[in-house]
Design an enzyme around this catalytic site. Structure first.
Site, PDB file in Angstrom:
ATOM      1  N   ASP A  18       4.252 -14.152  11.773  1.00 55.92           N
ATOM      2  CA  ASP A  18       2.888 -14.554  11.412  1.00 55.92           C
ATOM      3  C   ASP A  18       1.944 -13.375  11.659  1.00 55.92           C
ATOM      4  O   ASP A  18       1.463 -13.165  12.774  1.00 55.92           O
ATOM      5  CB  ASP A  18       2.506 -15.772  12.265  1.00 55.92           C
ATOM      6  CG  ASP A  18       1.107 -16.297  11.972  1.00 55.92           C
ATOM      7  OD1 ASP A  18       0.330 -15.597  11.311  1.00 55.92           O
ATOM      8  OD2 ASP A  18       0.796 -17.408  12.436  1.00 55.92           O
ATOM      9  N   GLU A  58       0.830  -1.213   0.000  1.00 52.63           N
ATOM     10  CA  GLU A  58       0.000   0.000   0.000  1.00 52.63           C
ATOM     11  C   GLU A  58       0.860   1.258   0.000  1.00 52.63           C
ATOM     12  O   GLU A  58       1.719   1.423   0.876  1.00 52.63           O
ATOM     13  CB  GLU A  58      -0.898  -0.021   1.252  1.00 52.63           C
ATOM     14  CG  GLU A  58      -1.850   1.152   1.318  1.00 52.63           C
ATOM     15  CD  GLU A  58      -2.837   1.051   2.490  1.00 52.63           C
ATOM     16  OE1 GLU A  58      -3.182  -0.079   2.890  1.00 52.63           O
ATOM     17  OE2 GLU A  58      -3.261   2.105   2.983  1.00 52.63           O
ATOM     18  N   HIS A  90      -2.151  10.286  -0.792  1.00 51.28           N
ATOM     19  CA  HIS A  90      -2.345   8.903  -1.194  1.00 51.28           C
ATOM     20  C   HIS A  90      -2.445   8.791  -2.711  1.00 51.28           C
ATOM     21  O   HIS A  90      -1.852   7.917  -3.332  1.00 51.28           O
ATOM     22  CB  HIS A  90      -3.640   8.412  -0.544  1.00 51.28           C
ATOM     23  CG  HIS A  90      -3.783   6.936  -0.539  1.00 51.28           C
ATOM     24  ND1 HIS A  90      -3.109   6.143   0.347  1.00 51.28           N
ATOM     25  CD2 HIS A  90      -4.509   6.112  -1.310  1.00 51.28           C
ATOM     26  CE1 HIS A  90      -3.427   4.884   0.124  1.00 51.28           C
ATOM     27  NE2 HIS A  90      -4.270   4.840  -0.888  1.00 51.28           N
ATOM     28  N   LYS A 138      -7.037  -0.577  11.790  1.00 57.30           N
ATOM     29  CA  LYS A 138      -6.419  -1.046  10.544  1.00 57.30           C
ATOM     30  C   LYS A 138      -5.202  -0.173  10.223  1.00 57.30           C
ATOM     31  O   LYS A 138      -4.162  -0.666   9.768  1.00 57.30           O
ATOM     32  CB  LYS A 138      -7.450  -1.000   9.406  1.00 57.30           C
ATOM     33  CG  LYS A 138      -7.021  -1.717   8.133  1.00 57.30           C
ATOM     34  CD  LYS A 138      -6.283  -0.859   7.150  1.00 57.30           C
ATOM     35  CE  LYS A 138      -5.946  -1.617   5.863  1.00 57.30           C
ATOM     36  NZ  LYS A 138      -5.206  -0.797   4.902  1.00 57.30           N
TER      37      LYS A 138
END
Ligand code: MEV
Length: 430
Positions: free
Chosen positions: A281, A81, A379, A265
């Site tokens: 992990d 991202e 972005h 998030k």
């Protein structure tokens, strides 16, 4: 004077120039630098999972400006991202002005669960387990003499009764196990499987599942940062007001699970990227983080933001971080080894403390942008480059098409293709 992670203009360099600066900064050998690209051979991949046909690469970026517990750190991040690496670097710079991140972590205690059914008296069975605790601990420790020699291993046994499960009452035996510098899933699962027959003997019940819990709430990591208000000044808004808007953004996440999911998030953008870079992990970390965010019975923000009496913005983050620096993919993947070397992380706790700082930085970057100009401007500039590449742009065309997309305010694949076609046509005209 020690090395500074404040490397101005790092982002302006080419990837190979950045490799040179990084190699110098972290004293990487030529072999380690080579491992930054294509570190996983097909033959190794074939031993990691089943039915292997290839390997899958992602960008590895370096977040600059981090100071964690007084040490300058460069933070390797693997992520697809755009804006995450830049955002973390920017926020780390803001935090740096207030002394950087202060992070701490507890023992590497994982919880293994043993589910016991078909008990006439669940409470009485629990008491029997407690009375045989030492036998259980000794048996658990006999499964892994190496971890015991490293001062880890089984620490305690706890019991919980679940009265209202869809299959009636059951007992759950928790084995607390210190995994030291490993994530520890394998050693905990092995110990739980070894304990099952003894648990059946002690309780007279039937054991079903024997597996670690990803809600690793005995293995927490915490970070705190203080950002002087003036660091938050923008062209149009005083830093004190930006700080207030950031605290309002936090309040939204604290009160609303819909917003908290997105807020968290953003935190995990930072944490997962370091987890991936180090071969950890990330699904286990994700599961633990979100379960921890709901520990009070309602899903909420993992971080808190406030303003201290001096007007500084103060951020804090706490979450379970079950990560390791030995074992699993961390050992196999050469790039993961180099990522640890870059950070100088030699213990699981070092790594967890850098990761929780990266999460807090990423959270600050996101909510600062959201509370000021919005995230789309920054972005979109990066996203436009991906759209240009997807449309077929190569070399200089990538930036030319991306710039045009941003200027037009239409960052779309179809428009990128048109612009590219026009550009190529006008170049081919005599
Ligand atoms: C995007 O990957 C992450 C953000 O949505 C996080 C947030 O909203 O706080 C920007």
């Amino acid at each position: 004077m020690g090395r500074s992670s404040r490397i101005s203009g790092f982002y302006k360099l080419s990837p190979s120039e950045r490799q040179r600066v990084l190699a110098d900064w972290a004293s990487l050998s030529p072999a380690q630098v080579a491992s930054l690209e294509g570190a996983l051979e097909l033959s190794q991949a074939d031993k990691m999972v089943e039915n292997v046909v290839g390997t899958y690469a992602l960008p590895l970026g370096i977040a600059t400006n981090f100071v964690v517990n007084g040490h300058d750190v460069l933070v390797p991040m693997v992520i697809e991202e755009p804006s995450v690496v830049a955002g973390a670097s920017y926020a780390a710079r803001l935090a740096r002005a207030g002394g950087g991140f202060h992070a701490e972590s507890g023992e590497s205690l994982m919880i293994g669960q043993i589910q016991v059914l078909e008990l006439a008296d669940v409470e009485a069975a629990g008491r029997k387990v407690q009375s045989q605790k030492q036998r259980l601990l000794d048996l658990a420790n006999s499964t892994d003499p190496v971890i015991v020699s490293l001062h880890g291993g089984a620490r305690d046994v706890e019991v919980r009764t679940l009265r209202d499960s869809p299959r009636g009452p059951m007992l759950v035996v928790h084995l607390l196990y210190d995994c030291r510098d490993a994530m520890g899933a394998n050693m905990v699962n092995t110990a739980c499987e070894a304990l099952a027959p003894l648990v059946e003997e002690i309780t007279g019940g039937r054991v079903n599942l024997r597996i670690l819990s990803n809600l690793a709430d005995r293995r927490l990591a915490r970070a705190r940062c203080v950002v002087p208000a003036k660091e938050l000044d923008t062209e149009n808004t005083a830093g004190a007001l930006v700080a207030q808007h950031i605290v309002e953004a936090y309040a939204f996440a604290a009160a609303d699970p819909y917003r908290a999911a997105t807020h968290n998030k953003g935190i995990m953008n930072g944490i997962d990227a370091v987890a991936l870079a180090t071969g950890n992990d990330w699904r286990a970390i994700e599961a633990g983080a979100h379960a921890y965010a709901a520990r009070a019975g309602r899903y909420t923000s993992l971080s808190t933001w406030s303003i201290d009496p001096a007007g500084n913005l103060v951020g804090e983050l706490e979450l379970p971080l079950a990560v390791g620096v030995v074992g699993g993919a961390t050992r196999v993947h050469r790039c993961a080894q180099v990522a640890l070397a870059i950070m100088g992380a030699t213990t699981a706790r070092d790594l967890a403390e850098i990761m929780v700082s990266a999460g807090l930085a990423q959270n600050l970057a996101a909510i600062r942008a959201l509370a000021t100009e919005g995230i789309q401007r920054g972005h979109m500039a990066l996203h436009a480059r991906q759209v240009a590449i997807a449309a077929g742009a190569v070399g200089d065309e990538v930036d030319q098409v991306a710039d045009a997309l941003v200027q037009e305010g239409a960052v779309r694949g179809d428009r990128a293709q048109q612009l590219l076609a026009n550009m190529r046509q006008s170049k081919s005209r005599p």
